[in-house]
Structure formats: C-alpha cells, structure tokens
Write an enzyme that holds these catalytic residues in place. Structure first.
Site, PDB file in Angstrom:
ATOM      1  N   TYR A  40      44.967  58.413  33.019  1.00 17.82           N
ATOM      2  CA  TYR A  40      46.322  57.640  32.761  1.00 17.82           C
ATOM      3  C   TYR A  40      44.820  56.618  32.953  1.00 17.82           C
ATOM      4  O   TYR A  40      44.588  55.039  32.397  1.00 17.82           O
ATOM      5  CB  TYR A  40      47.308  56.750  33.332  1.00 17.82           C
ATOM      6  CG  TYR A  40      48.372  57.450  32.322  1.00 17.82           C
ATOM      7  CD1 TYR A  40      48.119  58.603  31.970  1.00 17.82           C
ATOM      8  CD2 TYR A  40      49.755  57.049  32.822  1.00 17.82           C
ATOM      9  CE1 TYR A  40      49.756  58.619  31.124  1.00 17.82           C
ATOM     10  CE2 TYR A  40      51.061  56.805  31.799  1.00 17.82           C
ATOM     11  CZ  TYR A  40      51.190  58.642  30.930  1.00 17.82           C
ATOM     12  OH  TYR A  40      52.076  59.040  30.371  1.00 17.82           O
ATOM     13  N   LYS A  91      50.928  70.676  39.252  1.00 20.24           N
ATOM     14  CA  LYS A  91      50.717  71.833  37.840  1.00 20.24           C
ATOM     15  C   LYS A  91      49.331  72.444  38.639  1.00 20.24           C
ATOM     16  O   LYS A  91      48.718  72.448  37.772  1.00 20.24           O
ATOM     17  CB  LYS A  91      50.322  71.016  36.288  1.00 20.24           C
ATOM     18  CG  LYS A  91      50.667  72.174  35.505  1.00 20.24           C
ATOM     19  CD  LYS A  91      52.392  72.486  35.599  1.00 20.24           C
ATOM     20  CE  LYS A  91      51.972  74.080  34.137  1.00 20.24           C
ATOM     21  NZ  LYS A  91      53.296  74.639  34.111  1.00 20.24           N
ATOM     22  N   ASP A 117      57.320  71.516  35.582  1.00 19.44           N
ATOM     23  CA  ASP A 117      58.256  71.842  34.597  1.00 19.44           C
ATOM     24  C   ASP A 117      59.392  71.969  35.260  1.00 19.44           C
ATOM     25  O   ASP A 117      60.299  71.525  34.768  1.00 19.44           O
ATOM     26  CB  ASP A 117      57.322  72.814  33.886  1.00 19.44           C
ATOM     27  CG  ASP A 117      56.734  73.672  34.171  1.00 19.44           C
ATOM     28  OD1 ASP A 117      56.701  73.381  35.441  1.00 19.44           O
ATOM     29  OD2 ASP A 117      55.805  75.000  33.467  1.00 19.44           O
ATOM     30  N   ASP A 173      55.621  58.951  35.239  1.00 22.80           N
ATOM     31  CA  ASP A 173      55.852  58.406  34.539  1.00 22.80           C
ATOM     32  C   ASP A 173      57.060  58.564  33.641  1.00 22.80           C
ATOM     33  O   ASP A 173      58.254  58.180  33.732  1.00 22.80           O
ATOM     34  CB  ASP A 173      54.439  58.356  33.139  1.00 22.80           C
ATOM     35  CG  ASP A 173      54.746  57.146  32.283  1.00 22.80           C
ATOM     36  OD1 ASP A 173      56.017  56.277  32.356  1.00 22.80           O
ATOM     37  OD2 ASP A 173      53.739  56.788  31.427  1.00 22.80           O
TER      38      ASP A 173
HETATM   39 MG    MG Z   1      57.006  54.458  31.522  1.00 21.29          MG
END
Ligand code: MG
Ligand code: NAI
Length: 338
Positions: free
Chosen positions: A123, A175, A209, A233
């Site tokens: 991000y 991950k 996952d 998030d």
């Molecule tokens: Mg969010």
C-alpha cells in the site's frame, strides 16, 4: 490538571456520534481538556484545506486524538485525510478488536484483536503502468516494500499488546510460501521477536488464505493476529463481519509520536443529520483512548455500561435492530454509569 487531547468531530454523522460519545465520557466523570480542530470536508469549507496545519500541530502537541469519520469526496482530487494523518505521524500499528456482543453476528464467542501494519507493504503507492504499441496500459506493476525495522516494530507492538491485555497467543499471518521476500521477511522477523516473549505469550503462524477460511469456519481459536498492510485491511473487515458489522467496530492507529482513535466506519452520508447513527464504535474507540491515556478504570466502566445497554436491547439504534435515537442511546448508557 486534566490531560489534553485533540478532538476532530468529523463529517456526516461525525458531529452527532461525537456529541453522544462526549456526553457518555462526561457521565463517567472523565475530564479531558479537548483541543478541538477541523479536518475533512468541514475543514475544507472553513479553511480551504482538508488537513489544516493547526490540526497537525495540535496532534503533534497532545499526541492523542479522538477522530470522527472524515468524508473523502470522490473525484475532487483531495486525498484521504486518514491516510495523510497515518503518514504524517508514522502511525504504524492499526489495532482493530472484534468481539461478539449481540445476536446477529455469525458467532457468539469471538474475541479477536487484529494488529495491521499500517505504513508499508503493497500500500505504499509505488505503482506504474507500462505502455506497449497500441496498448497504453499493457502492463501494471505495484511494488511491495517491507523493512526489517517495520516488521519488528509492528510485531513487537502486537506482543506488547498481548502482554498488556492478558492475551494468550499471537498468530503471525503471512504468505511466505509464495512471497518469499516480503512475506518471508515478515515471518522471519515475527518468529525472532516472538522469542522475546517465550513463556509469556504463545505464538503460531498461518498462511493468509488458510487464515481467511479458518476464521469463517471457526474463529474461536484466534486471539491476537498480526499481519502486513493489505492482508490486515482484508482480514479486519472479515472479522468485523464475523461479529455483526460496522456500527460496533472501533479502531486505533499507533505510532511513536501520536495515537489516533476512531470508528472503523465512515461518515454515513445516507443517515447524516437524522440523529439515528450508532455512537458505539466511536465510544469503544474512546475507551481504547482512555486506556492509552492511563485511565483503564474509566474505560472499563464505560465499556461495561455500553455492552450491558447493547445486550439488554431495550434501547438500541436502528442499525442493530432498535429504534432509539443516537441521543437516547447515549442517555441510556450514561444512566448506567450514574
Ligand atoms: Mg479497509
Ligand atoms: P460508511 O461506513 O460511512 O457507511 C456504510 C453503511 O453503514 C451506510 O449504510 C451507513 O449508514 C452505515 N453506517 C456506518 N456507520 C454507522 C453508524 N455509526 N450507525 C449506523 N449506521 C452506520 O461507508 P461509505 O458510505 O462507504 O463511506 C462514506 C464516507 O466515509 C466516504 O467519504 C468515505 O471515504 C468515508 N470513510 C471514512 C472513514 C474514516 O474516516 N475513518 C472510514 C471509511 C469511510
């Protein structure tokens, strides 16, 4: 002398839920010397900028803020003030608790705290598109950057949080099997940091996952989860969904120099000005703020009154199945504190 804190009432339902939250704090006998400042659309209208210098300066001085939701208008070129504040104060740890309080959530015994890295990863906005002949956006790239220091500080934050709140386990979510560099570093550093807490806080790790699936099948084994920016998030919305949604979900953003407390939800323009918004999320955030300011007793009392009012169910706002106004709900919580 009362401790100082910055107050931003915010946009949309912000002023209504802030007034309600302040009334409850008052009923609990909490005395804070508020430095009231503007941000968002309210600031834009009054000062021409969505994040005035005076607001930043106030938070720099008080180092703590309670913030109502801020509207980010679509397509006007003004960037999210929430993101700007995170950057300005390097608020690297986003803490979002999710606890079952009401029937209506999918599970009755969820009590999870998600700690999300807030400044790094995918991000950071390091993105580009690459043109090819006849195809202006033939290739797109987003680069994730994670630093050893950034991983250390957020994982340490999660473990310190676990110790301070008597939590038993921290789960490192990653991950690393595919993203061997960025997620690999996060897992490696996470395991290193966890050794400092051996015997005090248990640790395990899980691939993102599988984590997403296990949360849906049975969230009860989860306690504290720590993860990188984008995974956090996504998972934080998932855990809010497990316990019934937005009206009750608080969040806090912590850095070395400041902490900002807020509801997870936005400014709810569809119900703004009607006096029906649920102030619970902002009130739970205010409780997190009181703990941060060294007022755990007041936080405990307010949280108890709020949870009792919600559970009893006689006075509830519309979003959680009642028909009480924002004000009537705040009054009911205040009465329990009296
Ligand atoms: Mg969010
Ligand atoms: P939203 O969270 O404002 O609203 C989503 C839905 O939930 C709406 O139906 C709303 O009525 C309901 N809702 C939200 N909070 C509620 C409450 N306390 N009580 C009862 N119902 C509630 O999300 P939306 O509509 O996507 O965003 C509206 C604005 O808020 C946008 O400008 C967005 O950028 C901003 N926003 C700001 C945030 C912040 O300041 N931290 C976070 C999320 C969005």
């Amino acid at each position: 002398m009362s401790p100082r804190a910055t107050l931003i009432r915010g946009d949309g339902i912000g002023p209504e839920i802030t007034a309600a939250a302040l009334a409850v704090l008052d009923a609990a006998g909490v005395r804070i010397d508020w430095d009231e400042q503007l941000a968002g659309v309210a600031a834009m209208e009054e000062t021409g900028t969505p994040l005035p210098d005076a607001t930043v300066e106030s938070i720099r001085q008080t180092q703590v803020a309670l913030k109502g939701p801020l509207t980010t208008p679509v397509g006007t070129g003004f960037r999210s003030v929430n993101v700007a504040l995170r950057k300005e104060f390097d608020l690297y740890a986003n803490v979002r608790p999710a606890k079952s309080l009401l029937p209506g959530g999918r599970y009755d015994h969820v009590d999870i705290v998600l700690v999300r890295e807030n400044t790094e990863g995918l991000y950071i906005g390091f993105e580009t598109t690459i043109p090819m002949p006849g195809e202006p956006k033939a290739v797109a790239a987003s680069v994730a950057i994670v630093t050893r220091r950034g991983c250390q500080r957020v994982v340490r934050y999660a473990f310190e949080y676990a110790v301070a709140h008597r939590r038993k386990k921290v789960t490192i979510c990653h991950k690393a099997n595919i993203l061997k560099a960025v997620s690999g570093l996060f897992l490696e550093v996470g395991r290193e940091v966890s050794r400092e807490y051996a015997g005090r806080v248990a640790v395990d790790d899980i691939i993102i996952d599988a984590c997403a699936m296990k949360l849906v099948l049975d969230p009860t084994p989860f306690d504290v989860i720590v993860t990188t920016n984008m995974f956090g998030d996504i998972l934080s919305d998932e855990i809010a969904g497990l316990v019934g949604g937005l009206g009750l979900a608080p969040g806090a953003n912590f850095g070395e120099r400041a902490a900002i407390f807020e509801a997870v939800h936005g400014s709810a323009p569809d119900i703004a000005g009607k006096g029906v918004a649920n102030p619970s999320a902002l009130l739970f955030a205010a409780c997190m703020m009181l703990e941060h300011m060294g007022e755990p007793d007041a936080a405990r009392r307010i949280r108890q009154a709020l949870e009792d009012t919600l559970r009893e169910g006689e006075v509830r706002t519309r979003d959680v199945g009642g028909n009480a106004s924002t004000q009537a709900f705040a009054d009911a919580v205040s009465r329990r504190l009296g």
